[in-house]
Design a protein around this motif. Structure first.
Motif, short mmCIF file in Angstrom:
data_model
loop_
_atom_site.label_atom_id
_atom_site.label_comp_id
_atom_site.label_asym_id
_atom_site.label_seq_id
_atom_site.Cartn_x
_atom_site.Cartn_y
_atom_site.Cartn_z
N PRO A 137 0.83 -1.22 0.00
CA PRO A 137 0.00 0.00 0.00
C PRO A 137 0.86 1.27 0.00
CG PRO A 137 -0.83 -1.57 1.61
CD PRO A 137 0.48 -2.12 1.12
N ALA A 138 2.04 1.21 0.64
CA ALA A 138 2.93 2.39 0.65
C ALA A 138 3.39 2.72 -0.76
CB ALA A 138 4.13 2.11 1.56
N GLU A 139 3.72 1.69 -1.52
CA GLU A 139 4.15 1.88 -2.91
C GLU A 139 3.01 2.49 -3.74
OE1 GLU A 139 5.44 -1.86 -4.46
OE2 GLU A 139 5.87 -1.08 -6.44
N MET A 140 1.79 2.01 -3.46
CA MET A 140 0.62 2.54 -4.16
C MET A 140 0.46 4.04 -3.91
SD MET A 140 -3.34 1.45 -3.51
CE MET A 140 -3.57 2.52 -2.08
N LEU A 141 0.59 4.44 -2.65
CA LEU A 141 0.45 5.87 -2.33
C LEU A 141 1.59 6.69 -2.92
CD1 LEU A 141 -0.83 5.75 1.37
CD2 LEU A 141 -2.14 6.22 -0.69
N GLY A 150 3.02 10.64 -6.62
CA GLY A 150 4.27 11.01 -7.30
C GLY A 150 5.39 11.35 -6.35
N SER A 151 5.46 10.64 -5.20
CA SER A 151 6.47 10.98 -4.20
C SER A 151 7.04 9.73 -3.53
CB SER A 151 5.85 11.90 -3.13
OG SER A 151 6.69 11.98 -2.01
N PRO A 152 8.26 9.32 -3.92
CA PRO A 152 8.88 8.18 -3.24
C PRO A 152 9.07 8.43 -1.74
CG PRO A 152 10.07 8.72 -5.24
CD PRO A 152 9.08 9.82 -5.03
N ALA A 153 9.27 9.70 -1.36
CA ALA A 153 9.44 10.01 0.07
C ALA A 153 8.18 9.67 0.85
CB ALA A 153 9.78 11.49 0.24
N ILE A 184 -5.30 7.57 1.84
CA ILE A 184 -5.81 6.45 1.03
C ILE A 184 -7.13 6.84 0.38
CG2 ILE A 184 -6.74 4.10 1.14
CD1 ILE A 184 -4.62 3.52 3.32
N ILE A 185 -8.02 7.45 1.16
CA ILE A 185 -9.31 7.87 0.59
C ILE A 185 -9.08 8.91 -0.51
CG2 ILE A 185 -11.52 9.01 1.10
CD1 ILE A 185 -11.32 7.79 3.94
N GLY A 186 -8.22 9.88 -0.22
CA GLY A 186 -7.92 10.92 -1.21
C GLY A 186 -7.32 10.36 -2.49
N ALA A 187 -6.55 9.29 -2.36
CA ALA A 187 -5.90 8.71 -3.54
C ALA A 187 -6.92 8.27 -4.59
CB ALA A 187 -5.04 7.51 -3.11
N PHE A 188 -8.09 7.83 -4.12
CA PHE A 188 -9.09 7.31 -5.06
C PHE A 188 -10.21 8.30 -5.39
CE2 PHE A 188 -7.25 3.47 -3.21
CZ PHE A 188 -6.96 2.76 -4.36
N ALA A 244 -3.16 23.91 -0.11
CA ALA A 244 -2.07 24.89 -0.10
C ALA A 244 -0.92 24.50 -1.02
CB ALA A 244 -1.56 25.06 1.33
N SER A 245 -1.02 23.36 -1.67
CA SER A 245 0.07 22.91 -2.56
C SER A 245 -0.52 22.41 -3.88
CB SER A 245 0.87 21.79 -1.87
OG SER A 245 0.00 20.75 -1.47
N ARG A 246 0.35 21.97 -4.77
CA ARG A 246 -0.14 21.52 -6.08
C ARG A 246 0.24 20.06 -6.29
NH1 ARG A 246 -1.13 25.03 -10.08
NH2 ARG A 246 -0.12 23.71 -11.62
N PRO A 247 -0.66 19.30 -6.96
CA PRO A 247 -0.31 17.90 -7.26
C PRO A 247 0.94 17.85 -8.14
CG PRO A 247 -2.64 18.30 -7.67
CD PRO A 247 -2.01 19.63 -7.42
N LYS A 248 1.77 16.83 -7.93
CA LYS A 248 2.99 16.72 -8.73
C LYS A 248 2.65 16.26 -10.15
CE LYS A 248 6.17 15.95 -5.02
NZ LYS A 248 7.54 15.63 -4.74
N ASP A 249 3.51 16.64 -11.08
CA ASP A 249 3.29 16.24 -12.47
C ASP A 249 3.34 14.72 -12.63
OD1 ASP A 249 3.05 18.84 -13.17
OD2 ASP A 249 5.15 19.08 -13.78
N SER A 250 4.14 14.07 -11.77
CA SER A 250 4.29 12.61 -11.88
C SER A 250 3.18 11.85 -11.16
CB SER A 250 5.64 12.19 -11.29
OG SER A 250 5.76 12.69 -9.97
N ALA A 251 2.23 12.58 -10.55
CA ALA A 251 1.14 11.90 -9.83
C ALA A 251 0.25 11.13 -10.81
CB ALA A 251 0.31 12.92 -9.06
N LEU A 252 -0.32 10.03 -10.34
CA LEU A 252 -1.21 9.23 -11.19
C LEU A 252 -2.66 9.62 -10.94
CD1 LEU A 252 0.44 5.73 -10.63
CD2 LEU A 252 0.74 7.24 -12.60
N ASP A 253 -3.50 9.41 -11.96
CA ASP A 253 -4.92 9.69 -11.82
C ASP A 253 -5.66 8.35 -11.71
OD1 ASP A 253 -7.54 10.39 -11.96
OD2 ASP A 253 -7.35 11.71 -13.71
#
Lengths: 77, 488
Positions: free
Chosen positions: B109-113, B118-121, B405-409, B464-473
């Motif tokens: 699940p960590a890898e999924m998030l 778009g953030s390995p950190a 997790i909820i926000g991811a979907f 207050a921030s912007r989604p990363k370009d590498s983020a998945l939809d």
């Protein structure tokens, strides 16, 4: 008729979520409210048994509708 | 008391059968990390359902929940059923986890998030939080095994011996084939847990003269225990404090959330949910009725956690059934422990040691499994206070991943910064409140404060921030599949 069916179907997830939320709220609160009166207290176990069975019914409603799709084959893509 | 030799003999047979099953399972592995950690995503419904149930329902049930029933009455049933209702989250999230897992090859699940935002950190943070709160929980499983075996043998089996036996079982059932051996042994052990529990309850009720006499005795002698708040334990605040974080268990605990990646197809997922529901409801009633039976047959114990050993040695339960139940409870502990160890291995190999080759990922996982089991065994023996506190805190501590997790979907505007800020803030707050301020895990303000702060900070920091370009939809990527499969 078909318009009515479509509307009902599209609202089904919201209806399900509402029912689930209300059911869980009642499951937690009824024993602490209504059933906390001494004359009804003996029904707490029976109530929670009914609550558990209701949870199963509510979960099965959407899960039994699931269908396999053409792309639904094992293994990662 | 039960003779230690009977227990050791059956344990040896039990270990060998489990090892045989694990080695048989190992033949299906092809040497990839996906195979080792997820069984190649080809696990069927019955095995995955029983494995999910065995992982979820730990030694907690027949040691702690039984003790809570013994001490506080029917409120324990309500608390466990609110947790059970939390399985309703699977209706929405299980197919989504499975679809994105298959599409992008996620193993944890960590890898999924991490990929979604778009953030390995973020992946490293989620894995770190999971390890901090899950490892102490493993020690409670080991401690449960020790309490049980030393209790039923009058301390002739020492805590050290019991913990070593539990650790050995977890190692030999996990290392050979990873998830496949864990899932197969879990499934067999889940059957043992259920059968031994049903038999034990049957004999306990028979010893009291049957169901009607049992109910009549309870009503006459322990009427307070049949309602809430009962004799005092199950006040509404305590009920809420325990129920709120446990309700989200299916999402918050990586060892069960990861199970959603292993399924062969959507039919297997449906079957898995049916098995979990059936097992969960029956096992809940077994644990609670067992606690009530102990109240009648072994009254006035100083420690409620000793209710199960006391009932097993009360003379009401035939020795073979008692030993079978002991194996059942050990199974519950070991299946939870090995699943957590394997998930910890996957998180270290995939999320913390990123970029490792396939073979190295499996090696890292195996080493981690060993370390986790040794950690659990070691701390169960030394009884460290900090580990006890973190174990009690695990349900609330893991809750902090739920908003992300909820926000991811469901929320495309959610960002990596929002997820990281909320998880770090929530986990830090949980530790400060319990370890720094001494707040009890029986205080509902703990779960409400941590859950509330996590959710609010997730929303605020995302806005207050912007989604990363590498983020998945995720939403767009699986919308068509969801519609075709008639999934809400």
């Amino acid at each position: 008729m078909s318009q009515h069916s479509t509307n009902t179907a599209s609202r089904a997830p919201q209806i399900w979520a509402l029912l689930m939320g209300v059911w869980i709220f009642l499951g937690g609160m009824v024993p602490y409210g209504l059933l906390s009166q001494s004359s009804l207290a003996q029904w707490t176990f029976a109530f929670w048994t009914l609550f558990g069975l209701g949870v199963i019914a509510l979960i099965l409603w959407p899960v039994l509708r699931w269908r396999s799709a053409a792309s639904d084959k094992g293994g990662a893509k | 008391m039960i003779a230690p030799l009977s227990i050791w003999s059956l344990l040896a047979v039990f270990a060998l059968l489990g090892l045989g099953l694990a080695l048989l399972a190992a033949r299906g592995n092809r040497g990839t990390a996906e195979d080792y950690y997820l069984g190649g995503r080809r696990i069927g419904g019955m095995v995955s359902g029983l494995s999910y149930a065995a992982t979820t329902y730990s030694a907690f049930m027949l040691v702690v929940l039984t003790g809570l029933t013994y001490r506080g009455g029917v409120g324990a049933l309500g608390f466990e059923l609110i947790y059970f209702a939390g399985l309703g989250l699977l209706v929405i999230f299980a197919p989504r986890f499975w679809l994105v897992g298959r599409k992008w090859g996620f193993v944890t699940p960590a890898e999924m998030l991490a990929r979604r935002y778009g953030s390995p950190a973020l992946g490293r943070l989620v894995a770190g939080v999971g390890l901090v709160f899950l490892l102490p929980y493993c020690t409670t499983q080991m401690a449960g095994v020790g309490l049980l075996l030393s209790g039923v043998t009058g301390a002739e089996i020492s805590l050290f011996q019991a913990v070593c036996a539990g650790a050995a079982l977890a190692v030999i059932w996990t290392l050979p084939a990873g998830l496949r051996s864990v899932a197969w042994t879990d499934a067999a052990l889940a059957a043992l847990m259920l059968i031994s529990g049903l038999l034990a309850v049957y004999f306990a009720i028979t010893a009291m003269g049957g169901v009607s006499d049992f109910v009549a005795q309870l009503g006459q002698e322990r009427a307070d225990w049949l309602s809430v708040p009962g004799p005092g334990l199950w006040s509404l605040p305590t009920f809420l404090a325990l129920s709120i974080p446990w309700f989200f268990f299916a999402l918050s605990n990586p060892q069960v959330a990861q199970r959603l990646f292993i399924l062969r197809d959507i039919r297997a997922m449906r079957a898995m949910i049916l098995w979990v529901l059936g097992f969960g409801l029956v096992f809940t009633f077994i644990a609670v009725i067992w606690g009530f039976a102990a109240l009648i047959l072994a009254p006035d114990l100083a420690q409620p956690a000793l209710a199960t050993p006391a009932l097993l040695t009360s003379g009401a339960i035939p020795t073979f059934v008692a030993i079978l139940l002991i194996l059942g409870i050990m199974s519950a502990a070991v299946t939870t422990l090995d699943s957590i160890a394997l998930t910890a291995g996957a998180m270290v190999a995939r999320d913390l040691a990123a970029e490792a080759r396939e073979g190295r990922q499996i090696l890292i996982g195996r080493i981690t499994v060993l370390v986790v089991i040794l950690f659990a065994a070691g701390f169960a023996l030394v009884n460290a206070k900090i580990v006890e506190q973190l174990a009690a805190l695990s349900a609330v501590g893991l809750l902090v991943t739920v908003p992300a997790i909820i926000g991811a979907f469901f929320w495309n505007r959610a960002t990596a910064f929002g997820a990281m800020a909320s998880i770090a803030l929530g986990a830090g707050l949980a530790v400060i409140l319990v370890i720094g301020q001494g707040m009890s895990v029986f205080n509902p303000m703990l779960a409400l404060s941590v859950g509330g702060a996590t959710a609010v900070s997730f929303i605020a920091a995302s806005l207050a921030s912007r989604p990363k370009d590498s983020a998945l939809d995720f939403k767009a990527a699986i919308a068509e599949d969801l519609a075709q499969m008639r999934i809400w």
